[in-house]
Structure formats: C-alpha cells, structure tokens
Design a protein around this motif. Structure first.
Motif, PDB file in Angstrom:
ATOM      1  N   SER A 150      -1.099   8.072   9.465  1.00 13.02           N
ATOM      2  CA  SER A 150      -2.709   7.803   8.695  1.00 13.02           C
ATOM      3  C   SER A 150      -2.856   8.863   7.686  1.00 13.02           C
ATOM      4  N   GLY A 161      -1.059   8.080   4.636  1.00 16.81           N
ATOM      5  CA  GLY A 161      -1.432   6.787   4.066  1.00 16.81           C
ATOM      6  C   GLY A 161      -0.788   5.560   4.614  1.00 16.81           C
ATOM      7  N   SER A 215      -4.712  12.909   2.164  1.00 21.49           N
ATOM      8  CA  SER A 215      -3.461  12.076   2.015  1.00 21.49           C
ATOM      9  C   SER A 215      -2.849  12.523   0.797  1.00 21.49           C
ATOM     10  N   HIS A 228      -7.703   9.122   5.265  1.00 23.33           N
ATOM     11  CA  HIS A 228      -7.397   8.015   6.171  1.00 23.33           C
ATOM     12  C   HIS A 228      -7.161   8.314   7.297  1.00 23.33           C
ATOM     13  N   TRP A 248      -6.471   6.050  11.286  1.00 25.36           N
ATOM     14  CA  TRP A 248      -6.238   4.954  11.965  1.00 25.36           C
ATOM     15  C   TRP A 248      -7.320   4.510  12.945  1.00 25.36           C
ATOM     16  N   PHE A 304     -13.898   6.414   6.746  1.00 24.51           N
ATOM     17  CA  PHE A 304     -12.535   6.137   6.216  1.00 24.51           C
ATOM     18  C   PHE A 304     -11.498   5.671   7.353  1.00 24.51           C
ATOM     19  N   VAL A 330      -8.890   3.126   9.034  1.00 29.59           N
ATOM     20  CA  VAL A 330      -8.270   1.996   8.495  1.00 29.59           C
ATOM     21  C   VAL A 330      -7.861   0.995   9.682  1.00 29.59           C
TER      22      VAL A 330
END
Length: 507
Positions: free
Chosen positions: A228, A231, A323, A329, A331, A437, A439
């Motif tokens: 994560s 990215g 990142s 980021h 997950w 943030f 993902v």
C-alpha cells in the motif's frame, strides 16, 4: 453508559407473549388449522438455542463469565465452536465440504473459493430482505450490503468494521534509545528496521533483536501494508476504460518485493516469517525479539502479552507512511466487511428459525452486549471515567473472560468508545483517519466464476512466488514466469469476467 431498561422490556414482552398464548389456546378449540399456522410464526421473545462456529484470535478460549451474561441479554443458550485463526481456512472449508455446520458460521474469508461456491450454491439463507425489520440490522449501509453481496444476493449478516485498519506499531522506547523518530517515509522505515536489528535497542549488549516481525501470510503480515505504501492497487486496479490489472502486474508490487527482499537478506525482518503464525509473531514482539508489528488493532493484545516480560515497553502507532508519489495509501479490507454471519439451510430449516436468529444477531449489536463483548462487566473488568473514557481494570482477567469475544462482534462501528489507554485511543483515531486515503478493491462487489471456483488455487501461485522472491529463491524472471502461469491457469479468464461484471454494474 449502560441501558437498564432492557430486562424490564423483556418482562413486559414475556407477559404479552403469555397473554397471546392464552388467546391462542382459546382459538385452538374453535379453529385448529389457523392456530397451527399461528404457532409457527416468528416469536422474537422466545429463548433460542444457538450453535455458532466463530474464529478465535487468542491463544485460549474464553471462560463462561461473559458468555452467561450474553445469553441473558439475548435470551439464548449459545454453544461456541471456536476455530483458531491459524487453521480457519482448513477447518471452515472442511466443514463446508462435510456439511457438519452450526446454526451460525462466521465466514471471514469471502474471497476463498470454497466459501464463495458454498454461498452461490444456495447452502445458506439469503437475508437481504429481512434486515430492515430489525432496529440494529437496518442501520447496515447500502454500500456495505452491496460489498458483502454476491451477484446482488446477501447470504448473511455482514461483520461491520472500519474501512481500513492497517498501519504499524513500533517500539517507542527503542526509538528513543537510538535517538530516532517515528518514520514517515519508506526509506526512514527501512532505517528504523536496520537500527532495531543492528543498534542494540534493548541495551543488553547482545545481537538478539530484529526490526520487523512478520507472519506466514502476505495479506495480514507485512507485505500487503508495505505494498500500500508503495502505491500498489488493492487486489486489482481498473482504468477509465474498465480494464483490470492485477496488483502483482504493477511495478509498485515488484518494488515492494524488492524492498522486502532487501529487509530479508540483511536480517531486518524475522527470518522465520514464512512459518510463523500470528500468535507467535505477537509473542516475539511482546518478548522484545522484534520491534515493528503490522496491524494497528493489535496494540492492546501486544501490551497485555508484554506485561511481566517487558513492563518498560512503549508503543507508538503509525498510520501514515508517504508513498513514492508523495501521497498516503492504505488498503481496505473488503470495503469494511469482515465477512458474514451466515445461516446454513441444513441447520436453520424454517423462516421462523431464521428470523429468531436474526433477532439474536440484532441483539448482539445492542450497546449492552457490545460492551460485554468489548469490555466485559462494568466494575469487574472495566470502568468508565468522568469524561467517558473506558479503562480495563484487570488485563489478565479481561484476556481470559472477554478478549476472545471481541472479534465476533457483529459491528465494531455502531458504538464509539473513548479509550482510557491513550495509545489505544490514538490507534482508534488513526483507523478513522485511514478512511480518508483507503484504497478499495474494485472486485469486492463483482462476481467471477473462475474466482469463485479456483480463485484460492490461483492466488496461491502468486503467494508462493512472492515469498520465494523475498527469500531469494527466484529472481524477477522466475516471478514473471509464475505470473504467466497464473494467467494461463485462469487469471486471464478471471480478469475478463471481472471486466464483464464491472461493465454490467456500471451501465
């Protein structure tokens, strides 16, 4: 904090049920057929026997202290069939294959092929149409219901969790001793892992510490969180044309493998990670053998394990590692869905039985039961301060009586707690912040026949290849060959099916 009226309501409800039963008996003498159908109706106030296959995230099963209280609050007799987290995949898939099931099964592996096939095969009740009939279940958002559904059908009550709970826990006392600050970038994180390994952070003059602890899985070990930070997409990426790319087909995934390989080669991560289960990973951290743990929610368990071993241990949680693109980021685990509480038709034979079990699950979300499964008994296991802060009174007793139940709470988001432990409260705040943030995996609400039938088998190709790369057993060319094997074995079919499902859903 605790409501006191519920038992009184039950007494009134029980009295109403008694009156209704008397009226029913009277009706029996004049209209037997109608009376028979009436007795089969759902009675939310009836005592219910519940067998429940649940996942155990602690070394031992709980005492009966809290169980009895939960049974009182939910008007039930509960028999837990505890499945250790380390063996859940094997045990749950074996149970599904044999048909040896409970009234409720905690299905926490929604991407597992056997689980998805069992759900699609009609083994479990579809519950979507019933949720709005219950005061707590009706609050489950449409987004969560969609994310937990398969082809638009909801085969159980979703476990509601925060959107993204991952991050890092680091030994703050080690950072302080070495004159380091909590890392904010991947390079800084690497340097911390190096210092924790080579810098004698515990000050005993021995070479006996390692930076990263880890365990025998990519998803909940270090790799998924590190990826994560690089990215990497969460499972799959989808572009503006609806084309899907698997996470391991990206450069960011390979960069994560290279970073992890460098950690491994230099001894900055536990050399035995590939054969280390979660509990052992936690024990190593608590014993002062490792200094970085992946997973913010583990902070209380780690602090409890360290008592009497490392009383000087201090932990700092970190949820933001920048990142290479300069952004944050992290997950998201199944879009905030921790799995399903599913009801097998082989055990739950009638709609009336299903409705009573749904009432049971609904009652588990009540504040009284939530607090029992979170803190235990007020005054015995925990107390609430003047400002509403929650504090455990006896950690050892809490671990024995309460902690194993916490992972089986149907919702972790319905009620908020101000934690009396400032470290845990900071973790709670960081987990909430992660939602900004997070993902998401675009395939969570989508269906692929190949994924349902062979997804776990295909995933194993990539998991094995990734671990081999990290350990230096294969090079990039060898990894690419395994990706090609994945494609030809069904990966490309899975991609095409996800793309078709995505197009259909977005028409």
């Amino acid at each position: 904090m605790m409501k006191k009226m519920k038992k009184n309501k039950r007494k009134v409800a029980a009295l109403s049920a008694l009156i209704a039963s008397q009226l029913l008996l009277a009706a029996c003498s004049s209209g037997g057929e109608k009376a028979s159908s009436e007795t089969e109706k759902f009675d939310p106030n009836s005592k219910v026997d519940v067998s429940w296959t649940a996942i155990l995230h602690t070394p031992s099963t709980p005492t009966d202290t809290i169980l009895k209280k939960i049974e009182e609050e939910t008007n039930s007799n509960i028999k837990f069939n505890w499945v250790p987290d380390a063996s859940k995949e094997e045990r749950i898939t074996a149970a599904l294959a044999s048909g040896e099931l409970s009234d409720i099964i905690s299905l926490t592996m929604l991407t597992n092929s056997s689980v998805r096939q069992s759900l699609k095969a009609g083994m479990f009740w579809e519950v979507g149409e019933y949720l709005d009939d219950y005061d707590n279940l009706k609050l489950i958002s449409e987004e969560m219901r969609t994310a937990a559904s398969i082809e638009g059908k909801l085969y159980g009550v979703p476990f509601q969790k925060d959107l993204a709970r991952s991050g890092l826990l680091l030994r703050k006392d080690w950072l302080d001793k070495l004159g380091l600050k909590a890392p904010t970038t991947l390079d800084e994180l690497y340097e911390v892992a190096k210092a924790f390994t080579e810098g004698d952070p515990d000050g005993n003059g021995k070479d006996d510490t390692v930076g990263f602890g880890d365990r025998n899985e990519l998803r909940y070990g270090n790799f998924k969180t590190l990826s994560s930070y690089f990215g990497t997409p969460n499972g799959w990426a989808v572009d503006e044309n609806g084309k899907f790319t698997a996470e391991f087909e990206t450069q960011a995934y390979k960069d994560t493998m290279e970073y992890s390989r460098k950690l491994y080669e230099n001894g900055y991560v536990d050399k035995d990670f590939a054969v280390t289960p979660k509990n052992d990973q936690m024990e190593k951290f608590a014993q002062g053998k490792t200094g970085i743990f992946t997973g913010l929610v583990g902070i209380t368990g780690l602090k409890n394990l360290a008592q009497g071993i490392q009383n000087e241990m201090e932990i700092v949680p970190v949820n933001k590692i920048k990142s290479p693109d300069g952004e944050y980021h992290i997950w998201s685990e199944n879009s905030g869905i921790g799995g399903l509480m599913a009801f097998p038709k082989s055990e739950v034979k009638t709609e009336a039985e299903l409705k009573r079990l749904l009432q049971f699950v609904n009652d588990l979300i009540d504040e009284e039961v939530f607090m029992l499964m979170t803190g235990g008994i007020e005054g015995e296991h925990y107390e609430v301060g003047e400002n509403g802060e929650f504090k455990i009174l006896d950690n050892e007793k809490w671990q024995q009586d309460v902690q194993p139940f916490s992972s089986s709470r149907p919702s972790e988001i319905t009620h908020n707690i101000i934690d009396g432990d400032p470290d845990k409260q900071l973790v709670n705040e960081q987990i909430k912040e992660n939602a900004d943030f997070a993902v998401l995996d675009p395939t969570v609400p989508l269906e692929s026949q190949t994924a349902s039938e062979r997804g776990t088998e295909l995933e194993k190709i990539i998991i094995d290849a990734t671990i081999k790369y990290i350990m230096g057993d294969i090079d990039e060319k060898g990894f690419d060959a395994e990706v090609e094997k994945w494609k030809k074995s069904g990966g490309d079919s899975m991609r095409e099916e996800f793309e078709a499902a995505y197009e259909k859903a977005n028409k």
